[in-house]
Enzyme design. Structure first.
Site, PDB file in Angstrom:
ATOM      1  N   CYS A 135       0.861  -1.181   0.000  1.00 53.87           N
ATOM      2  CA  CYS A 135       0.000   0.000   0.000  1.00 53.87           C
ATOM      3  C   CYS A 135       0.899   1.232   0.000  1.00 53.87           C
ATOM      4  O   CYS A 135       1.543   1.547   1.017  1.00 53.87           O
ATOM      5  CB  CYS A 135      -0.903  -0.028   1.227  1.00 53.87           C
ATOM      6  SG  CYS A 135      -2.145   1.272   1.272  1.00 53.87           S
ATOM      7  N   CYS A 168      25.459  21.945 -17.218  1.00 54.89           N
ATOM      8  CA  CYS A 168      24.391  21.530 -16.303  1.00 54.89           C
ATOM      9  C   CYS A 168      23.211  20.972 -17.086  1.00 54.89           C
ATOM     10  O   CYS A 168      22.664  21.632 -17.965  1.00 54.89           O
ATOM     11  CB  CYS A 168      23.960  22.723 -15.458  1.00 54.89           C
ATOM     12  SG  CYS A 168      22.532  22.393 -14.419  1.00 54.89           S
TER      13      CYS A 168
END
Length: 317
Positions: A135, A168
């Site tokens: 769950c 980046c």
């Protein structure tokens, strides 16, 4: 030992990998308040409110903090509880269990084995063949569609792939995602010797990886040559191992090619750019075979979009 997915959705061989650790303030900034509350503080989202509780799309559910594959849609079922439920994990070694005695109950807590993120709990009331019910909070998961991993678009159209590195990866990913014909772009690592490295490992410069972006595109809408043109526009190909203030081999300029056709196209494009006189200094962009792309941690995916950044690379401390 963790099991990962390659860029086409095939399970990798188990790899040790490094444990992902960050300070609380780093996690809070990177994840946002909602996910942080669930994965780092053990909160539970309201039943029937999570975005995945009723989803039936084929694919993989990954850890929202680090991107480790946790569950497959093939093991997902409707439990009626209001939370995403699975009868087995993608790879048992990708989960860790711990006794949870909170709220006056004794439960088995489920944690990500790679970063320790709280995911939910497991109960002995699931369907065959395991009889278990994992769950899980939707907020602890992100979803990777199987169609993308198989190279298919939303309508089943075939997609091609390209990998670029130009500093980046946050800004490079954002730039390509905006292009018409690009189905998806993912931040990751290419060109190194360590399988499935963490961001921290790549930043040391010892793995040999570059911060790279995998682009899945529809060649009927945008060509590889047009993607190359975009690549030259969004970074400086004349600075070796550096883009602006970012310095290091992980910021090198590189094109990772998947076949001879891509190699020839990349070389033509680089040669044409050199002869154009657009740049005063020589172009230092590498053109090398694509021998592996490893997805970056989930908090790096769509980073600029999540944090309202455009173009720049404001790294958290």
């Amino acid at each position: 030992m963790f099991v990962f997915l390659d860029e086409w959705g095939r399970p990798s061989a188990p790899t040790k990998g490094a444990y992902v650790q960050k300070r609380k303030e780093q996690w809070r900034y990177l994840l946002g308040d909602s996910t942080y509350a669930i994965t780092r503080e053990g909160a539970t989202e309201p039943a029937f409110c999570g975005r995945f509780h009723a989803s039936k799309e084929e694919g993989f559910y990954l850890c929202a903090d680090c991107g480790l594959p946790l569950f497959s849609s093939r093991a997902k079922y409707v439990s009626g509880t209001g939370w995403p439920s699975f009868f087995t994990p993608f790879a048992p070694q990708n989960l860790r269990q711990a006794e949870d005695r909170s709220h006056g109950m004794v439960r088995e807590e489920i944690l990500c084995a790679r970063c320790g993120a709280h995911l939910g709990h497991v109960f002995p009331d699931g369907p065959p063949p395991t009889g278990l019910r994992y769950c899980i909070n939707s907020g602890a998961l992100v979803f990777l569609p199987q169609r993308l991993l198989q190279g298919r678009g939303k309508e089943g159209e075939p997609l091609e792939r390209a990998v670029f590195a130009g500093g980046c990866f946050w800004g490079i990913e954002q730039a390509f995602e905006k292009e018409k014909g690009v189905e998806a772009a993912f931040s990751g690592y290419s060109g190194g010797s360590v399988p499935f490295p963490t961001y921290e490992e790549v930043c040391t410069g010892r793995t040999g990886h570059a911060e790279a972006v995998l682009v899945l595109f529809d060649p009927r809408k945008i060509s590889y040559e047009e993607l190359l043109g975009k690549f030259w526009d969004v970074h400086d190909p004349t600075t070796r191992n550096q883009q602006g203030p970012d310095v290091g081999s992980q910021y090198r300029s590189a094109i990772f090619v998947y076949d001879e056709e891509q190699r020839k196209a990349a070389e033509r494009s680089r040669r044409g750019l050199s002869e154009s006189g657009r740049f005063r200094n020589p172009i230092v962009t590498e053109i090398v075979p694509a021998d592996g792309f490893f997805f970056a941690e989930e908090y790096h995916q769509r980073y600029n979009e999540k944090h309202g950044v455009s173009g720049s690379c404001g790294r958290p401390n």
